[in-house]
Design a protein around this motif. Structure first.
Motif, PDB file in Angstrom:
ATOM      1  N   LYS A 147      40.586  43.132  43.977  1.00 43.36           N
ATOM      2  CA  LYS A 147      40.892  44.487  43.532  1.00 43.36           C
ATOM      3  C   LYS A 147      41.600  44.393  42.193  1.00 43.36           C
ATOM      4  O   LYS A 147      42.624  43.736  42.067  1.00 43.36           O
ATOM      5  CB  LYS A 147      41.772  45.218  44.557  1.00 43.36           C
ATOM      6  N   LYS A 148      41.046  45.060  41.179  1.00 40.42           N
ATOM      7  CA  LYS A 148      41.571  44.988  39.826  1.00 40.42           C
ATOM      8  C   LYS A 148      42.290  46.267  39.392  1.00 40.42           C
ATOM      9  O   LYS A 148      43.086  46.230  38.455  1.00 40.42           O
ATOM     10  CB  LYS A 148      40.446  44.694  38.823  1.00 40.42           C
ATOM     11  N   ALA A 149      41.979  47.385  40.030  1.00 41.53           N
ATOM     12  CA  ALA A 149      42.612  48.650  39.659  1.00 41.53           C
ATOM     13  C   ALA A 149      42.571  49.605  40.832  1.00 41.53           C
ATOM     14  O   ALA A 149      41.702  49.506  41.710  1.00 41.53           O
ATOM     15  CB  ALA A 149      41.896  49.284  38.451  1.00 41.53           C
ATOM     16  N   GLU A 150      43.541  50.532  40.830  1.00 44.37           N
ATOM     17  CA  GLU A 150      43.607  51.535  41.890  1.00 44.37           C
ATOM     18  C   GLU A 150      44.168  52.813  41.295  1.00 44.37           C
ATOM     19  O   GLU A 150      45.066  52.771  40.458  1.00 44.37           O
ATOM     20  CB  GLU A 150      44.481  51.029  43.035  1.00 44.37           C
ATOM     21  N   SER A 151      43.632  53.926  41.743  1.00 44.98           N
ATOM     22  CA  SER A 151      44.093  55.226  41.277  1.00 44.98           C
ATOM     23  C   SER A 151      44.238  56.166  42.473  1.00 44.98           C
ATOM     24  O   SER A 151      43.387  56.167  43.360  1.00 44.98           O
ATOM     25  CB  SER A 151      43.074  55.818  40.291  1.00 44.98           C
ATOM     26  N   GLY A 152      45.294  56.953  42.449  1.00 44.88           N
ATOM     27  CA  GLY A 152      45.479  57.959  43.508  1.00 44.88           C
ATOM     28  C   GLY A 152      46.101  57.396  44.698  1.00 44.88           C
ATOM     29  O   GLY A 152      46.199  57.759  45.757  1.00 44.88           O
TER      30      GLY A 152
END
Length: 152
Positions: A147-152
């Motif tokens: 996992k490289k990015a997460e939003s919310g």
């Protein structure tokens, strides 16, 4: 409310990654719809899914048959006729923020070797996260999924 997971394919092609994700979704007890943009490409994926590993069986069907509603995995270019909990988008197929919100998960699989596919995925990320959808970006560039990015 569901989430959108973006899978940036750089090491393994769609026909290798999709069955793995379908097995995970089925393991969670979810019905799945795979939405594409081209009927010929969906026919090709259908053949690849039937030719899976000797020790596996992934029941699925193509949309437009008499038993769409009963299919655990349905390949379609339109609306999902099997009441899925998970929607997998391939080849730049459209997904709306409302669909993300109504499902357990939406997976967007895109080819990292295709600049147009990468641009399309970026646009989808911006549209979905801009509409308030939770999203995760996964990359296999290191040889394993991270996992490289997460939003919310």
């Amino acid at each position: 409310m569901g989430a959108a997971f973006f899978y940036h394919l750089t090491q393994r092609p769609l026909e290798a990654t999709l069955p793995m994700l379908l097995e995970k979704a089925r393991g969670a007890g979810w019905r799945v719809a795979v939405r594409g943009t081209d009927e010929g490409r969906l026919d090709w994926l259908d053949e690849r899914l039937w030719q899976g590993a000797d020790d596996s069986f992934l029941p699925h069907g193509r949309a437009g048959g008499p038993h769409d509603a009963l299919q655990p995995v349905l390949l379609t270019s339109g609306a999902a006729g099997n009441d899925p909990q998970c929607l997998m988008m391939v080849d730049g197929a459209e997904v709306s923020p409302e669909e993300v919100g109504a499902l357990e998960r939406v997976c967007v699989l895109f080819d990292g070797g295709d600049p147009q596919a990468v641009d399309r995925a970026r646009d989808q990320w911006k549209a979905l996260t801009g509409a308030g959808c939770a999203a995760q970006y996964w990359s296999e560039a290191s040889g394993r999924w991270e996992k490289k990015a997460e939003s919310g």
